[in-house]
Design a protein around this motif. Structure first.
Motif, mmCIF file in Angstrom:
data_model
loop_
_atom_site.group_PDB
_atom_site.id
_atom_site.type_symbol
_atom_site.label_atom_id
_atom_site.label_comp_id
_atom_site.label_asym_id
_atom_site.label_seq_id
_atom_site.Cartn_x
_atom_site.Cartn_y
_atom_site.Cartn_z
ATOM 1 N N ILE A 1 0.879 -1.162 0.063
ATOM 2 C CA ILE A 1 -0.098 -0.141 -0.065
ATOM 3 C C ILE A 1 0.964 1.458 -0.020
ATOM 4 C CG2 ILE A 1 -1.731 1.306 1.356
ATOM 5 C CD1 ILE A 1 -2.733 -0.954 0.205
ATOM 6 N N ALA A 2 0.531 2.244 -0.678
ATOM 7 C CA ALA A 2 1.216 3.722 -0.826
ATOM 8 C C ALA A 2 0.232 4.718 -0.807
ATOM 9 C CB ALA A 2 2.165 3.503 -1.835
ATOM 10 N N LEU A 3 0.514 5.566 -0.017
ATOM 11 C CA LEU A 3 -0.156 6.974 -0.341
ATOM 12 C C LEU A 3 0.801 7.909 -0.804
ATOM 13 C CD1 LEU A 3 -2.346 5.523 1.401
ATOM 14 C CD2 LEU A 3 -2.834 7.670 2.523
ATOM 15 N N GLU A 4 0.698 8.774 -1.723
ATOM 16 C CA GLU A 4 1.831 9.567 -2.367
ATOM 17 C C GLU A 4 1.118 11.055 -2.500
ATOM 18 O OE1 GLU A 4 2.787 8.024 -6.216
ATOM 19 O OE2 GLU A 4 3.786 6.396 -5.397
ATOM 20 N N LYS A 5 1.610 11.978 -1.476
ATOM 21 C CA LYS A 5 1.143 13.216 -1.366
ATOM 22 C C LYS A 5 -0.221 13.455 -1.229
ATOM 23 C CE LYS A 5 5.577 15.091 -3.226
ATOM 24 N NZ LYS A 5 6.031 15.646 -1.934
ATOM 25 N N VAL A 6 -0.963 12.800 -0.418
ATOM 26 C CA VAL A 6 -2.392 12.947 -0.402
ATOM 27 C C VAL A 6 -3.037 13.983 0.339
ATOM 28 C CG1 VAL A 6 -4.395 11.736 0.443
ATOM 29 C CG2 VAL A 6 -2.830 10.401 -1.040
ATOM 30 N N SER A 7 -3.879 14.536 -0.168
ATOM 31 C CA SER A 7 -4.681 15.639 0.641
ATOM 32 C C SER A 7 -6.167 15.428 0.250
ATOM 33 C CB SER A 7 -3.987 17.207 0.234
ATOM 34 O OG SER A 7 -2.648 17.250 0.477
ATOM 35 N N LEU A 8 -6.907 15.975 1.318
ATOM 36 C CA LEU A 8 -8.211 15.544 1.281
ATOM 37 C C LEU A 8 -9.137 16.793 2.132
ATOM 38 C CD1 LEU A 8 -10.775 14.129 0.355
ATOM 39 C CD2 LEU A 8 -10.460 12.800 2.332
ATOM 40 N N THR A 9 -10.022 17.456 1.601
ATOM 41 C CA THR A 9 -10.779 18.527 2.303
ATOM 42 C C THR A 9 -12.192 18.137 2.050
ATOM 43 O OG1 THR A 9 -9.164 20.300 1.676
ATOM 44 C CG2 THR A 9 -11.389 20.843 2.222
#
Length: 259
Positions: free
Chosen positions: A5-13
């Motif tokens: 699993i990888a999250l790469e520079k994840v942003s969420l609003t």
């Protein structure tokens, strides 16, 4: 390799009134196959949101979430999830609750039932296959949920404070059950908790998150090895020092959240 699993520079609003809520900001993390990673941080920092992103329930505003190098677009059978509440179907038996997922598709009834009975035995529920959920204690219900999540053989298991509602002794027992099941299956686990002792006992690595908007502020690789006994675990010479450090960092972020 499966289970990466990888999250790469994840942003969420999140859309909210009177103004949008910035939940996650520039989150990057990786989980290797068979790794047990715990997320720690103050309430509202986005820990559960990360699980929802990996599960495919939510999509990021920017960045990407990858499972085995492929973007996560939707939920899939390779990623199971266990919630704080077991969410069993009250009209189904324990066995039928565990086999509910496979029964939605084409399946071999005898084979799936045998596997379900094996999982129920592993979590200490042999002989309870025909009981109704209302006949079970809270800990027993969560053991059913554990068997149900592991039956399909997920490559990744996501756990959102699954033992948070249990009493102290039952919680310790569930931690041992989970840990032993993980060792036997080599599944990749991403686990959310607020309990520092729980994180220290279970994890290969702990990721500490900041107050909202959530960021990874520290990674701690635990030196305890995988042969852990819950009764003697705290005797490790580095346990006290690491626990003090983790508590301090988490409390720092919690205070920032309240300020």
């Amino acid at each position: 390799m499966t289970g990466q699993i990888a999250l790469e520079k994840v942003s969420l609003t999140f859309a909210a009134k009177p103004q949008p809520l910035n939940v996650l900001e520039d989150i990057s993390l990786t989980l290797a196959k068979g790794e047990f990673v715990v997320l720690l941080g103050p309430s509202g920092c986005g820990k559960s949101t990360i699980l929802n992103l990996v599960a495919g329930f939510t999509r990021p505003d920017s960045g990407q979430v990858l499972a085995d190098g492929k973007p996560v677009q939707r939920p899939g059978p390779n990623r199971g999830m266990i919630f704080q509440q077991p969410n069993l179907f009250p009209w189904l038996s324990v066995l039928d609750n565990v086999t509910f997922g496979p029964r939605l598709g084409r399946y071999n009834k005898e084979e799936v039932n045998a596997q379900a009975r094996d999982w129920l035995a592993r979590v200490g529920l042999k002989g309870f296959e025909n009981h109704a959920p209302w006949q079970l204690s809270g800990g027993m219900k969560q053991r059913v949920a554990l068997a149900r999540a592991w039956l399909p053989g997920p490559e990744v298991l996501l756990l959102d404070e699954p033992f948070g509602a249990l009493d102290a002794q039952t919680r310790l027992m569930m931690q041992e059950l989970l840990y032993n099941a993980w060792l036997a299956t080599d599944t990749t686990l991403l686990f959310v908790t607020h309990d520092v002792d729980e994180a220290l006992f279970l994890a290969d690595r702990i990721l500490i998150m900041s107050a909202r908007p959530g960021k990874i502020v520290e990674e701690i690789v635990l030196p305890f090895g995988r042969e852990r006994d819950i009764e003697t675990f705290a005797e490790h010479p580095q346990y006290g020092e690491i626990k003090h450090h983790v508590l301090h960092r988490v409390r720092q972020e919690a205070k920032r959240h309240l300020s």
